[in-house]
Design a protein around this motif. Structure first.
Motif, short mmCIF file in Angstrom:
data_model
loop_
_atom_site.label_atom_id
_atom_site.label_comp_id
_atom_site.label_asym_id
_atom_site.label_seq_id
_atom_site.Cartn_x
_atom_site.Cartn_y
_atom_site.Cartn_z
N PRO A 71 41.01 10.98 2.33
CA PRO A 71 41.72 12.00 3.10
C PRO A 71 40.78 12.79 4.00
O PRO A 71 39.62 13.05 3.64
N GLY A 72 41.28 13.17 5.16
CA GLY A 72 40.45 13.93 6.09
C GLY A 72 40.34 15.40 5.76
O GLY A 72 39.58 16.13 6.41
N ASP A 73 41.11 15.86 4.75
CA ASP A 73 41.10 17.29 4.43
C ASP A 73 40.06 17.67 3.40
O ASP A 73 40.05 18.80 2.90
N GLY A 74 39.15 16.72 3.05
CA GLY A 74 38.08 17.04 2.11
C GLY A 74 38.41 16.72 0.66
O GLY A 74 37.58 16.98 -0.22
N THR A 75 39.57 16.16 0.37
CA THR A 75 39.91 15.81 -1.00
C THR A 75 38.98 14.70 -1.50
O THR A 75 38.89 13.64 -0.86
N PRO A 76 38.29 14.89 -2.64
CA PRO A 76 37.36 13.86 -3.12
C PRO A 76 38.11 12.67 -3.73
O PRO A 76 39.16 12.82 -4.36
N VAL A 77 37.54 11.50 -3.52
CA VAL A 77 38.09 10.26 -4.07
C VAL A 77 37.01 9.59 -4.90
O VAL A 77 35.87 9.41 -4.42
N PRO A 78 37.30 9.19 -6.15
CA PRO A 78 36.27 8.56 -6.98
C PRO A 78 35.96 7.14 -6.52
O PRO A 78 36.81 6.45 -5.95
N PHE A 79 34.75 6.71 -6.79
CA PHE A 79 34.35 5.34 -6.49
C PHE A 79 33.47 4.83 -7.61
O PHE A 79 32.92 5.60 -8.41
N GLU A 80 33.29 3.51 -7.65
CA GLU A 80 32.42 2.88 -8.65
C GLU A 80 31.76 1.67 -8.01
O GLU A 80 32.44 0.76 -7.54
N ALA A 81 30.42 1.68 -7.96
CA ALA A 81 29.66 0.57 -7.39
C ALA A 81 28.99 -0.20 -8.53
O ALA A 81 28.35 0.40 -9.41
N TRP A 82 29.14 -1.53 -8.50
CA TRP A 82 28.62 -2.36 -9.58
C TRP A 82 27.30 -3.00 -9.17
O TRP A 82 27.17 -3.54 -8.08
N PHE A 83 26.31 -2.94 -10.10
CA PHE A 83 24.99 -3.55 -9.88
C PHE A 83 24.86 -4.77 -10.78
O PHE A 83 25.12 -4.69 -11.99
N ALA A 84 24.44 -5.90 -10.17
CA ALA A 84 24.17 -7.08 -10.99
C ALA A 84 23.00 -6.83 -11.92
O ALA A 84 22.96 -7.36 -13.04
N GLU A 85 22.05 -6.04 -11.46
CA GLU A 85 20.93 -5.60 -12.30
C GLU A 85 20.74 -4.11 -12.09
O GLU A 85 20.81 -3.61 -10.96
N PHE A 86 20.51 -3.40 -13.17
CA PHE A 86 20.34 -1.95 -13.06
C PHE A 86 18.98 -1.58 -13.67
O PHE A 86 18.85 -1.38 -14.88
N PRO A 87 17.93 -1.50 -12.82
CA PRO A 87 16.59 -1.22 -13.35
C PRO A 87 16.53 0.17 -14.00
O PRO A 87 17.26 1.09 -13.63
N ALA A 88 15.65 0.27 -14.92
CA ALA A 88 15.45 1.56 -15.59
C ALA A 88 14.60 2.48 -14.71
O ALA A 88 13.85 2.03 -13.84
N ASP A 89 14.75 3.77 -14.95
CA ASP A 89 13.94 4.79 -14.29
C ASP A 89 14.04 4.69 -12.77
O ASP A 89 13.03 4.67 -12.05
N VAL A 90 15.24 4.64 -12.27
CA VAL A 90 15.44 4.61 -10.82
C VAL A 90 16.14 5.89 -10.39
O VAL A 90 16.80 6.58 -11.18
N THR A 91 15.97 6.20 -9.12
CA THR A 91 16.66 7.33 -8.50
C THR A 91 17.74 6.78 -7.57
O THR A 91 17.46 5.90 -6.74
N LEU A 92 18.93 7.32 -7.69
CA LEU A 92 20.05 6.82 -6.89
C LEU A 92 20.28 7.71 -5.68
O LEU A 92 20.20 8.95 -5.76
N GLN A 93 20.58 7.06 -4.55
CA GLN A 93 20.98 7.75 -3.33
C GLN A 93 22.21 7.04 -2.78
O GLN A 93 22.39 5.84 -2.98
N ALA A 94 23.05 7.80 -2.08
CA ALA A 94 24.29 7.20 -1.57
C ALA A 94 24.64 7.80 -0.21
O ALA A 94 24.35 8.97 0.08
N SER A 95 25.28 6.99 0.61
CA SER A 95 25.84 7.46 1.89
C SER A 95 27.11 6.67 2.15
O SER A 95 27.30 5.58 1.61
#
Length: 387
Positions: free
Chosen positions: A360-384
């Motif tokens: 929505p364009g009014d700022g309502t948040p929408v949940p998401f879920e991104a799947w990783f084939a491998e999820f390394p330990a001790d990582v920092t996540l960033q998103a855009s």
């Protein structure tokens, strides 16, 4: 009766036995005036029997001064179709209605029917046919002009989905949907803006997913505050010897600042990717969108968790979750959220994308879920997020 031969004619001599001979008659002179057919006895044009030498052949043009009894319906239909086609052209130009797309078909039908009406000896209404022919030809010329103006020189529709370049003028330069709430995405009259600069590729990373599939991510920086890009990011994958072993294209709307975009390669066989190269859009592809009238995406609550049920204890699969919101005049459809995982030294070691059908364009948040084939330990996540 023809006159008998005059007396004294040798033909009147008696036969030797004295019997009278039959009288002989002259052959009549048909060219003499007394044998001319009187005017009152001449047959009328319509009195000749069918098939006689003086009867007019069926379907011939009428006698001059007479009434044309041949059917006119075909010529009238052609004129009506031509008029309807021209009317729909005006509807298309004035209102942009989809009904105007029927105009070329009607004009073509009118052109064909008018030719039949004019060329056939069995059809009347030549005046209607001539009018239909002229109208259909002129309407066809107008329709060609309309099609060229709508589709443009390269055959691309100039409707709402077209993204004009920055140099085309301000009036049509807003990318549909990126305007901020309460704005139209257009610059104020008389506003001045700097020359757009080409975006730069600031970072790339890649890795093997499974089978023949390789992932890659590219971070593109748009240095322009007042310009955005609907970009095609062309990527090439190279082997160690420098040969190209794969290619891919990612599409994204680049707002101001950095945008991460994920893509994939399909590499068959035993080839391994050594490096990748991504081409950013040219500066001439920029579209004017003033900073104070351009919307933005926001990602909040980003968190990642490995999948405890994964088969690998070293780098099990996992997911990254969060919410994405937007501040735009319109709701945003098919939004991509790119999540990158960085190691302690800052390198990108994994990347994944989640897709949201509508934000929505009014700022309502929408949940998401991104799947990783491998999820390394001790990582920092960033998103855009981007469209």
């Amino acid at each position: 009766m023809p006159d008998p031969l005059p007396a004294g004619d040798p033909a009147d001599a008696a036969t030797p036995d004295g019997a009278p001979t039959p009288r002989r008659y002259r052959t009549p002179d048909l060219d003499a005036p007394q044998y001319a057919i009187p005017a009152y006895a001449a047959p009328e044009p319509g009195d000749a029997a069918p098939g006689s030498p003086t009867a007019a052949p069926e379907g011939a043009y009428p006698v001059p001064g007479g009434r044309d009894s041949r059917p006119k319906a075909l010529a009238i239909v052609a004129l009506v179709l031509a008029g309807a086609g021209v009317l729909l052209l005006f509807v298309r130009v004035g209102l942009g209605s989809g009904a105007g797309l029927l105009a070329p078909l009607l004009l073509l039908a009118a052109f064909v029917l008018s030719l039949v009406a004019l060329l056939s000896r069995n059809q009347g209404g030549k005046g209607f046919g001539a009018g239909a022919l002229v109208t259909s030809v002129l309407g066809g010329l107008v329709s060609v002009v309309v099609v060229v103006s709508v589709l443009g020189p390269c055959g691309t529709s100039s409707g709402d989905d077209v993204v004009p370049n920055a140099g085309d003028g301000y009036d049509d330069d807003a990318i549909p949907g990126v305007a901020a709430p309460g704005t139209d995405g257009q610059p104020d009259p008389g506003a001045q803006f700097p020359t757009p600069q080409r975006p730069t590729v600031t970072e790339t990373a890649f890795g093997h997913d499974f089978g023949d599939i390789w992932w890659y991510v590219v971070v593109v920086d748009n240095p322009n505050a007042d310009y955005v890009f609907d970009a095609f990011l062309d990527a090439q994958a190279y082997a160690e010897d420098g040969t190209v072993i794969g290619s891919s294209t990612a599409i994204a709307t680049l707002l101001s600042g950095q945008t991460a975009v994920v893509g994939s390669f399909t590499i068959e066989g035993e080839e391994l990717i050594d490096t990748i190269e991504v081409t950013a859009p040219e500066a001439s592809q920029a579209t004017l969108s003033p900073a104070d009238e351009t919307g933005s995406f926001t990602v909040d609550g980003l968190a990642g968790t490995p999948d405890p049920g994964g088969t690998s204890t070293r780098t099990p699969p996992g997911t990254a979750t969060g919410t994405v919101s937007g501040r735009f005049a319109d709701d945003q459809r098919y939004v991509a959220v790119t999540v990158v995982a960085r190691a302690i030294d800052g390198r990108i070691v994994r990347a994944a994308t989640a897709y949201v059908d509508e934000v929505p364009g009014d700022g309502t948040p929408v949940p998401f879920e991104a799947w990783f084939a491998e999820f390394p330990a001790d990582v920092t996540l960033q998103a855009s997020a981007h469209r």
